[in-house]
Motif scaffolding. Sequence first.
Motif, mmCIF file in Angstrom:
data_model
loop_
_atom_site.group_PDB
_atom_site.id
_atom_site.type_symbol
_atom_site.label_atom_id
_atom_site.label_comp_id
_atom_site.label_asym_id
_atom_site.label_seq_id
_atom_site.Cartn_x
_atom_site.Cartn_y
_atom_site.Cartn_z
ATOM 1 N N GLN A 1 23.961 87.981 51.869
ATOM 2 C CA GLN A 1 23.056 87.173 52.668
ATOM 3 C C GLN A 1 23.839 86.279 53.624
ATOM 4 O O GLN A 1 24.939 85.810 53.301
ATOM 5 N N LEU A 2 23.256 86.037 54.785
ATOM 6 C CA LEU A 2 23.771 85.050 55.722
ATOM 7 C C LEU A 2 23.086 83.724 55.398
ATOM 8 O O LEU A 2 21.860 83.618 55.472
ATOM 9 N N LEU B 1 21.772 72.209 50.948
ATOM 10 C CA LEU B 1 20.523 72.962 50.919
ATOM 11 C C LEU B 1 20.763 74.324 51.559
ATOM 12 O O LEU B 1 20.997 74.415 52.764
ATOM 13 N N PRO B 2 20.696 75.420 50.782
ATOM 14 C CA PRO B 2 20.937 76.750 51.360
ATOM 15 C C PRO B 2 19.681 77.320 52.006
ATOM 16 O O PRO B 2 18.587 77.264 51.438
ATOM 17 N N VAL B 3 19.841 77.881 53.205
ATOM 18 C CA VAL B 3 18.757 78.553 53.910
ATOM 19 C C VAL B 3 19.274 79.927 54.329
ATOM 20 O O VAL B 3 20.156 80.027 55.183
ATOM 21 N N ALA B 4 18.749 80.983 53.697
ATOM 22 C CA ALA B 4 19.162 82.349 54.025
ATOM 23 C C ALA B 4 18.326 82.853 55.198
ATOM 24 O O ALA B 4 17.117 82.622 55.250
ATOM 25 N N PRO C 1 13.751 83.132 58.137
ATOM 26 C CA PRO C 1 14.207 82.683 56.815
ATOM 27 C C PRO C 1 13.748 83.656 55.734
ATOM 28 O O PRO C 1 12.640 84.202 55.788
ATOM 29 N N VAL C 2 14.617 83.906 54.769
ATOM 30 C CA VAL C 2 14.295 84.771 53.627
ATOM 31 C C VAL C 2 14.663 84.017 52.354
ATOM 32 O O VAL C 2 15.445 83.061 52.387
ATOM 33 N N GLN D 1 12.025 93.290 46.300
ATOM 34 C CA GLN D 1 12.603 94.498 46.869
ATOM 35 C C GLN D 1 11.639 95.125 47.876
ATOM 36 O O GLN D 1 10.440 95.241 47.605
ATOM 37 N N PRO D 2 12.112 95.541 49.049
ATOM 38 C CA PRO D 2 11.242 96.227 50.011
ATOM 39 C C PRO D 2 10.676 97.507 49.419
ATOM 40 O O PRO D 2 11.301 98.150 48.585
ATOM 41 N N ALA D 3 9.486 97.852 49.850
ATOM 42 C CA ALA D 3 8.841 99.065 49.352
ATOM 43 C C ALA D 3 9.697 100.287 49.659
ATOM 44 O O ALA D 3 10.257 100.424 50.745
ATOM 45 N N GLY D 4 9.791 101.155 48.684
ATOM 46 C CA GLY D 4 10.536 102.392 48.887
ATOM 47 C C GLY D 4 11.977 102.323 48.472
ATOM 48 O O GLY D 4 12.661 103.339 48.450
#
Length: 738
Positions: free
Chosen positions: A485-486, A446-449, A513-514, A734-737
């Motif tokens: 990603q980590l 189970l991957p958790v970034a 977590p992301v 994607q983050p804004a900007g």
Amino acid sequence: MADKGSHPSGAAGRAPAADRPTQLRNVVLVGHSGAGKTTLAESLALAAGAVNRAGRVQDGTTVSDHDDIEHRQQRSVQLSLVPLEWDGVKVNLLDTPGYADFVGELRAGLRAADAALFVVSAADGVDGATRMLWDECAAVSMPRAVVVTKLDTARADFDQVVEACREAFGGEDPDAVLPLYLPLHGGAPGHDGEPPVCGLVGLLTERVLDYSSGVREERAPDPVLRPALEEARGRLIEGIIAESEDETLMDRYLGGEAIDVKTLVEDLERAVARGSFHPVLAAAPPVEGSKQGIGTVELLELVTAGFPSPAEREAPPVTTPDGRPRPALACDPEGPLAAEVVKTSGDPYVGRLSLVRVFSGTLRPDAAVHVSGHGLADRGHEDHDVDERVGALSTPFGKHQHPAPKGIAGDIVCVARLGRAETGDTLSAKEQPLLMEAWEMPDPLLPVAVEAHSKADEDKLSQGLARLVAEDPTLRLEQNPDTRQLVLWCMGEAHADVLLERLRTRYGVQVDPVPYRVPLRETFGSAASARGRHVKQSGGHGQFAICEIEVEPLPTGGGFEFVDRVVGGAVPRQFIPSVEKGIRTQLAKGVASGHPVVDVRVTLVDGKAHSVDSSDAAFQTAGALALREAAAQAVIHLLEPVSEVRVLVPDDYVGTVMSDLSARRGRVLGTEPVPSGRLTLVRAEVPEVEISRYAVDLRSLSHGTGRFSREYARHEPMPPQVAARMREQEREAQPAGR
């Protein structure tokens, strides 16, 4: 085991000790979550005098006080050792988590133990995961017994759960799983209308062990119990005789001869020790005013008299660290030192603590030892081949450690200040280094970034993660080069929650977590031609580079090819590598959705240069521009990784699993029965995008009985509608900007 009476020999808060391996028993408690393993361990400690009537040692803690996380989550999440003493024998009880996410802790307990007590709730019965664990213990001939708990709860049915155990654990010989005692009911009816359990009836001795007065009293059974007693006793005697090494015993019994109890008990103990007979016992909470839980004395008698000492069990095979075979180890305190770290934990006051099972020799405080480790490079573990000096030895009691003068062969002790040793490493003498065969450890799937919460957390993150990896061999740490990603690869959601909580509370590192990103690829679906023009003039030297390229797709796995077809020196020779470098850089960045481009051939066919303004940097930029321009004119495919998945499930769930794999865009390649029976192996190819949470989903589909492995097979084009959805999700993420 023959109702010999109470023989507690410990004192609350005093760590038991043993001078010889024959005075030791290492027993692991196995069972599903909520079966009552920890409660049973505390009851046994109370019966042995290791704790007082309130269930506490002298300093006020309980033997189950280990981790604040366990208290918050109301479940066991790690292996714990409960040492006690009974009739001159030191018993190391290894209490394991029952939740599937913490199977690594269970494997460690099985490695350190010489026998297993399977704890089964009388209300819930036997689950599939417990049945599979029983089969694993059977494969290594580990002696096993069954303890039926929670007899005081509603829906509890001892007879029914015994039959379930016989069916689940008996295999072809259900008469190898039989009760030694029957629960005795008496007193006022409880909330469910049934009289509570107040004692036991011994089938071999035909005596009642009555706890109803608060003191264990022995008496003859009431006449009303005789029919059930005689039927169960006859079946038990036949089961014991069937496992006896005396081949004449069955003929004598069938001929009407009464076999004396002493002979039956001796045969029973031998059969239990060699793992061919598995007695079922009952356990219930103590009646009001009693110092002993019902069945605890009988269970301690079984453990000390029926289970083998470490001297009767084979140690794991050993080699030298460079792989040369060594003679088999004997459980001899005078032999060569060979011990194994079965658990590593961090303590805020004393630092790293290692729970060590000594298989040979004697481990002493402040001794110089050699640390050898197999290394699990894919999980972030290094190979170990170093010398260290051990710190103090101790025996754990709840949250506290009691000093231990030594750890002899067969014993389990805590070792302080082993800075390099990790779970699974071997400790041996410096002059005679050894390496034990590794035990099977499940692969985290189970991957958790995660990302550091702040700059301060980022500075401490690597050190905190290194400590987590050292403690937990089921954790795999990955810094994905494609997604950057980590990723913590975990056994399940509960495992991930505990890891992140430990990272925060124990090592002071907060992470967030992301969403996990599967490493996708891009490729050209059609050929294209394009020009890259980088011309700038800003005073002084300008920048001038023009290159023309042709791009064509290659077969899957073709990689990248660069071909130079420039004639007439249109692009000077010294700048052709610059064009290739710029193209390679753009391939790594992607041309459509930010994923690396693979399986293409790029041909440089023409270009222009300037005698003053052309440079390496200019032609790198022109090459990248040309590739982006070609991509705008071509069809770009999104490639997804496909894994070969192997799912092992009980036969009852094969159809459900196959349907689920098909719904995940999987291609089922076939099924095959497993020789051990009751299990089927399903092979399929499934896109990794669809199985990032399969570790959780399979557990739900198979009620905790399914296991799977996966191996990367290839990248292949993603269906257009799925690719469009993935691109949309990536844009939203994607983050804004940006």
